[in-house]
Design a protein around this motif. Sequence first.
Motif, short mmCIF file in Angstrom:
data_model
loop_
_atom_site.label_atom_id
_atom_site.label_comp_id
_atom_site.label_asym_id
_atom_site.label_seq_id
_atom_site.Cartn_x
_atom_site.Cartn_y
_atom_site.Cartn_z
N GLN A 73 0.83 -1.21 0.00
CA GLN A 73 0.00 0.00 0.00
C GLN A 73 0.86 1.26 0.00
O GLN A 73 0.58 2.22 -0.72
CB GLN A 73 -0.92 -0.01 1.22
CG GLN A 73 -1.98 1.08 1.23
CD GLN A 73 -2.96 0.90 2.39
OE1 GLN A 73 -2.60 0.42 3.46
NE2 GLN A 73 -4.20 1.29 2.17
N SER A 98 1.17 4.18 -2.92
CA SER A 98 0.75 5.54 -2.56
C SER A 98 1.84 6.58 -2.82
O SER A 98 1.53 7.74 -3.12
CB SER A 98 0.35 5.59 -1.08
OG SER A 98 1.49 5.45 -0.23
N PRO A 135 1.99 6.92 -7.52
CA PRO A 135 0.85 6.29 -8.18
C PRO A 135 1.17 5.94 -9.64
O PRO A 135 1.43 6.82 -10.46
CB PRO A 135 -0.24 7.37 -8.10
CG PRO A 135 0.17 8.22 -6.93
CD PRO A 135 1.66 8.24 -6.96
#
Length: 249
Positions: free
Chosen positions: A131, A135, A138
């Motif tokens: 994750q 983040s 992107p």
Amino acid sequence: MPSLLKQRLDLEVKKRNTSDEVSESNLDPILVAHRYKDPTISLVCALFAYGNVKQIVKFLDSLDFALLKKSDAEIEKSLQNHYYRFQKSKDVIALFIALKRLKKKDTLEDIFKDAYNKNKNVIEGIHALIQKIYSLYPHTSQGYNFLIGKISIKTKGSGALKRWMMFLRWMVRKDNIDMGLWKGIDKADLIMPLDTHTFNVSLKLGLLKRRTYDLQSAIELTKTLKKFDKKDPLKYDFALYRIGQEKIV
């Protein structure tokens, strides 16, 4: 479990646990990681560890890891012609920029531990890292999504997270193969990095009954190996991998 099989595997573990087992004549992606003994570089080595081992090492040798401290523009310029199998140059660039940004803010170890420590669950730790990488830069493509992996609460029918599990083995265990760069993570919580070699060998040896290659099979194989060594089940991973790779069984 049959004690004879345990004895055989224990002997194989002892035989394989030497520095000669990973060398220029006996290739493995950890060979490149050993040169740097850096978690971020090790993760790059692990994530690209799929396919022919000679091609993996050749690609890793072509990378300038000093770029992990350079500007986005320098990374883009230096890696514009670098690609590996499913990953185009944009995917390689995305990974380097994301990891560079991560190093400025935090460490892979701290991000992993924050999530892992909640339930002593390595899958949750891996998901936190995945994750975070997505983040920080992107980027999406079929090749990049394959490289980084995806988050799923399922274990049945989901990817085995093999390259992430291998990275954790490198970071947590400490012997003549694994580097043990991270502290405070229990070896007993690790899950087998299930690749086709270990999957097929484990089926042949009766270590695994489940015939679906997924995360659930990796978990079940780990549980079986805990009967041999409950504190360090992954000590058998490299031996099983080599047995399969060398077609010993």
